[in-house]
Design a protein around this motif. Structure first.
Motif, PDB file in Angstrom:
ATOM      1  N   MET A   1       0.820  -1.200   0.000  1.00 49.46           N
ATOM      2  CA  MET A   1       0.000   0.000   0.000  1.00 49.46           C
ATOM      3  C   MET A   1       0.864   1.264   0.000  1.00 49.46           C
ATOM      4  SD  MET A   1      -3.068   0.908   2.681  1.00 49.46           S
ATOM      5  CE  MET A   1      -3.857  -0.694   2.411  1.00 49.46           C
ATOM      6  N   GLY A   2       0.658   2.114  -0.996  1.00 55.27           N
ATOM      7  CA  GLY A   2       1.385   3.366  -1.078  1.00 55.27           C
ATOM      8  C   GLY A   2       2.761   3.270  -1.688  1.00 55.27           C
ATOM      9  N   ALA A   3       3.056   2.191  -2.382  1.00 51.64           N
ATOM     10  CA  ALA A   3       4.416   1.952  -2.874  1.00 51.64           C
ATOM     11  C   ALA A   3       4.914   3.036  -3.819  1.00 51.64           C
ATOM     12  CB  ALA A   3       4.497   0.589  -3.562  1.00 51.64           C
ATOM     13  N   THR A   4       4.050   3.582  -4.659  1.00 49.90           N
ATOM     14  CA  THR A   4       4.526   4.545  -5.660  1.00 49.90           C
ATOM     15  C   THR A   4       4.713   5.950  -5.096  1.00 49.90           C
ATOM     16  OG1 THR A   4       2.267   5.000  -6.400  1.00 49.90           O
ATOM     17  CG2 THR A   4       3.506   3.291  -7.580  1.00 49.90           C
ATOM     18  N   THR A   5       4.268   6.190  -3.861  1.00 48.72           N
ATOM     19  CA  THR A   5       4.402   7.523  -3.274  1.00 48.72           C
ATOM     20  C   THR A   5       5.224   7.533  -1.994  1.00 48.72           C
ATOM     21  OG1 THR A   5       2.306   7.237  -2.081  1.00 48.72           O
ATOM     22  CG2 THR A   5       2.214   8.304  -4.250  1.00 48.72           C
ATOM     23  N   ASN A   6       5.578   6.382  -1.486  1.00 47.36           N
ATOM     24  CA  ASN A   6       6.315   6.314  -0.221  1.00 47.36           C
ATOM     25  C   ASN A   6       7.703   6.935  -0.377  1.00 47.36           C
ATOM     26  OD1 ASN A   6       6.905   5.702   2.423  1.00 47.36           O
ATOM     27  ND2 ASN A   6       7.302   3.525   2.055  1.00 47.36           N
ATOM     28  N   GLU A   7       8.106   7.723   0.609  1.00 45.59           N
ATOM     29  CA  GLU A   7       9.426   8.369   0.598  1.00 45.59           C
ATOM     30  C   GLU A   7      10.125   8.099   1.920  1.00 45.59           C
ATOM     31  OE1 GLU A   7      10.838   9.934  -1.848  1.00 45.59           O
ATOM     32  OE2 GLU A   7       9.165  10.246  -3.247  1.00 45.59           O
ATOM     33  N   VAL A   8      11.375   7.658   1.862  1.00 46.91           N
ATOM     34  CA  VAL A   8      12.171   7.459   3.074  1.00 46.91           C
ATOM     35  C   VAL A   8      13.558   8.056   2.844  1.00 46.91           C
ATOM     36  CG1 VAL A   8      10.943   5.375   3.793  1.00 46.91           C
ATOM     37  CG2 VAL A   8      12.972   5.168   2.355  1.00 46.91           C
ATOM     38  N   GLU A   9      14.239   8.317   3.928  1.00 47.24           N
ATOM     39  CA  GLU A   9      15.572   8.895   3.843  1.00 47.24           C
ATOM     40  C   GLU A   9      16.551   7.917   3.201  1.00 47.24           C
ATOM     41  OE1 GLU A   9      19.064  10.636   6.844  1.00 47.24           O
ATOM     42  OE2 GLU A   9      17.113   9.988   7.631  1.00 47.24           O
ATOM     43  N   ASN A  10      17.389   8.446   2.336  1.00 45.86           N
ATOM     44  CA  ASN A  10      18.400   7.619   1.674  1.00 45.86           C
ATOM     45  C   ASN A  10      19.587   7.428   2.617  1.00 45.86           C
ATOM     46  OD1 ASN A  10      20.220   6.303   0.077  1.00 45.86           O
ATOM     47  ND2 ASN A  10      20.369   7.897  -1.479  1.00 45.86           N
ATOM     48  N   ASP A  11      19.514   6.344   3.379  1.00 50.40           N
ATOM     49  CA  ASP A  11      20.612   6.019   4.294  1.00 50.40           C
ATOM     50  C   ASP A  11      21.470   4.883   3.757  1.00 50.40           C
ATOM     51  OD1 ASP A  11      18.889   3.912   4.526  1.00 50.40           O
ATOM     52  OD2 ASP A  11      18.631   4.038   6.700  1.00 50.40           O
ATOM     53  N   GLY A  12      21.184   4.465   2.524  1.00 49.37           N
ATOM     54  CA  GLY A  12      21.935   3.374   1.917  1.00 49.37           C
ATOM     55  C   GLY A  12      21.569   2.006   2.441  1.00 49.37           C
ATOM     56  N   GLY A  13      20.543   1.950   3.283  1.00 49.15           N
ATOM     57  CA  GLY A  13      20.168   0.691   3.914  1.00 49.15           C
ATOM     58  C   GLY A  13      19.149  -0.112   3.128  1.00 49.15           C
ATOM     59  N   SER A  14      18.786  -1.238   3.706  1.00 48.14           N
ATOM     60  CA  SER A  14      17.904  -2.190   3.025  1.00 48.14           C
ATOM     61  C   SER A  14      16.486  -1.656   2.858  1.00 48.14           C
ATOM     62  CB  SER A  14      17.882  -3.506   3.801  1.00 48.14           C
ATOM     63  OG  SER A  14      19.155  -4.107   3.808  1.00 48.14           O
ATOM     64  N   TRP A  15      15.985  -0.928   3.857  1.00 49.52           N
ATOM     65  CA  TRP A  15      14.611  -0.434   3.754  1.00 49.52           C
ATOM     66  C   TRP A  15      14.501   0.604   2.650  1.00 49.52           C
ATOM     67  CZ3 TRP A  15       9.923  -1.554   3.949  1.00 49.52           C
ATOM     68  CH2 TRP A  15       8.914  -0.588   4.033  1.00 49.52           C
ATOM     69  N   TYR A  16      15.478   1.492   2.585  1.00 47.43           N
ATOM     70  CA  TYR A  16      15.491   2.472   1.491  1.00 47.43           C
ATOM     71  C   TYR A  16      15.544   1.744   0.139  1.00 47.43           C
ATOM     72  CZ  TYR A  16      17.216   5.895  -1.850  1.00 47.43           C
ATOM     73  OH  TYR A  16      17.374   6.674  -2.970  1.00 47.43           O
ATOM     74  N   ALA A  17      16.374   0.726   0.043  1.00 48.32           N
ATOM     75  CA  ALA A  17      16.482  -0.028  -1.206  1.00 48.32           C
ATOM     76  C   ALA A  17      15.155  -0.678  -1.575  1.00 48.32           C
ATOM     77  CB  ALA A  17      17.573  -1.093  -1.083  1.00 48.32           C
ATOM     78  N   TYR A  18      14.455  -1.194  -0.580  1.00 48.52           N
ATOM     79  CA  TYR A  18      13.164  -1.834  -0.841  1.00 48.52           C
ATOM     80  C   TYR A  18      12.137  -0.815  -1.325  1.00 48.52           C
ATOM     81  CZ  TYR A  18       8.833  -4.410  -0.111  1.00 48.52           C
ATOM     82  OH  TYR A  18       7.611  -5.010  -0.291  1.00 48.52           O
ATOM     83  N   VAL A  19      12.042   0.312  -0.622  1.00 48.62           N
ATOM     84  CA  VAL A  19      11.075   1.337  -0.995  1.00 48.62           C
ATOM     85  C   VAL A  19      11.322   1.833  -2.417  1.00 48.62           C
ATOM     86  CG1 VAL A  19      10.324   3.716  -0.513  1.00 48.62           C
ATOM     87  CG2 VAL A  19      10.580   2.068   1.366  1.00 48.62           C
ATOM     88  N   GLU A  20      12.569   2.131  -2.738  1.00 48.95           N
ATOM     89  CA  GLU A  20      12.896   2.617  -4.072  1.00 48.95           C
ATOM     90  C   GLU A  20      12.682   1.541  -5.136  1.00 48.95           C
ATOM     91  OE1 GLU A  20      13.819   5.915  -5.009  1.00 48.95           O
ATOM     92  OE2 GLU A  20      12.858   6.030  -3.037  1.00 48.95           O
ATOM     93  N   SER A  21      13.023   0.314  -4.799  1.00 52.15           N
ATOM     94  CA  SER A  21      12.864  -0.780  -5.757  1.00 52.15           C
ATOM     95  C   SER A  21      11.411  -0.995  -6.129  1.00 52.15           C
ATOM     96  CB  SER A  21      13.458  -2.072  -5.191  1.00 52.15           C
ATOM     97  OG  SER A  21      14.855  -1.988  -5.072  1.00 52.15           O
ATOM     98  N   LYS A  22      10.550  -1.059  -5.123  1.00 53.96           N
ATOM     99  CA  LYS A  22       9.133  -1.287  -5.394  1.00 53.96           C
ATOM    100  C   LYS A  22       8.525  -0.102  -6.142  1.00 53.96           C
ATOM    101  CE  LYS A  22       7.245  -4.479  -4.459  1.00 53.96           C
ATOM    102  NZ  LYS A  22       7.166  -5.753  -5.238  1.00 53.96           N
TER     103      LYS A  22
END
Length: 225
Positions: A120-141
């Motif tokens: 839910m909300g994958a195309t609009t979700n924004e998180v801080e780019n800390d180089g971590g796995s969660w950021y990678a997941y959010v950007e990937s999806k």
């Protein structure tokens, strides 16, 4: 009931895949389950699926085109989800998914329908780019879903809420303009029921993406506009 379908489930040993496969087999669909680990073959065969062994990170667009040619429906249920680090997450959730889309596009009118399990909300979700796995997941999806939406493929993107192990009850489908509830929960079994409903009815719901969580309506309410 519409004709039974030949289905490729990518990531078939995931929790949702293991729940979805018997629901499809019960309805007479021919399920092929793609996994990387051949140790899963016996379990998948026990559910009635035909195992397909392939490494998502090694599949080119041309490889995907050859693999999915002849299927009616492709379900993307794979995902590293950050478990193997940022690089692997990008390789699977972004690059692998986009290569699949490009491969399917090359098939033109022969391309199967694509069902993408997102969140839910994958195309609009924004998180801080800390180089971590969660950021990678959010950007990937986000990148994978946007690539699908820009394609000509017959597709539906599923946006469940926070996944749980609860039994499936009813469903609530969110309106595109509504404020999303970040705590909304969606049983994995409900996601499996939605996938089965879409394949059984052989059509695409009017909601794009189809975002949903547990509720009190039947799964068939996904067809309501």
């Amino acid at each position: 009931m519409p004709d039974t379908k030949k289905v490729l489930y990518i990531g078939g040993h995931g929790k949702i895949g293991l729940l979805t496969t018997p629901k499809l087999v019960e309805k007479g669909h021919e399920v092929h389950s793609l996994v990387r680990n051949p140790d899963y073959k016996a379990e998948l065969e026990g559910l009635g699926a035909t195992p397909v062994i392939a490494d998502i990170t090694q599949q080119s667009a041309a490889d995907w085109a050859q693999l999915v040619d002849g299927f009616d429906v492709v379900v993307w249920g794979a995902g590293n989800g950050g478990r193997g680090g940022a690089d692997l997450t990008f390789a699977v959730d972004q690059d692998g998914a986009i290569a699949l889309v490009e491969g399917m596009e090359s098939l033109g009118e022969k391309a199967p329908r694509l069902i993408m399990i997102s969140y839910m909300g994958a195309t609009t979700n924004e998180v801080e780019n800390d180089g971590g796995s969660w950021y990678a997941y959010v950007e990937s999806k986000k990148n994978a879903d946007n690539r699908i939406n820009s394609s000509s493929l017959d597709h539906v993107i599923l946006g469940p809420g926070l996944l749980t192990e609860d039994p499936a009850a009813g469903i609530t489908v969110t309106e595109p303009s509504s404020v999303r509830d970040g705590d909304a929960k969606t049983p994995r079994e409900l996601v499996a029921d939605v996938i089965a409903e879409i394949i059984n009815e052989d059509k695409v719901p009017p909601h794009a993406p189809l975002e949903f969580y547990t509720g009190d309506k039947p799964v068939s309410s996904i067809w309501e506009s």
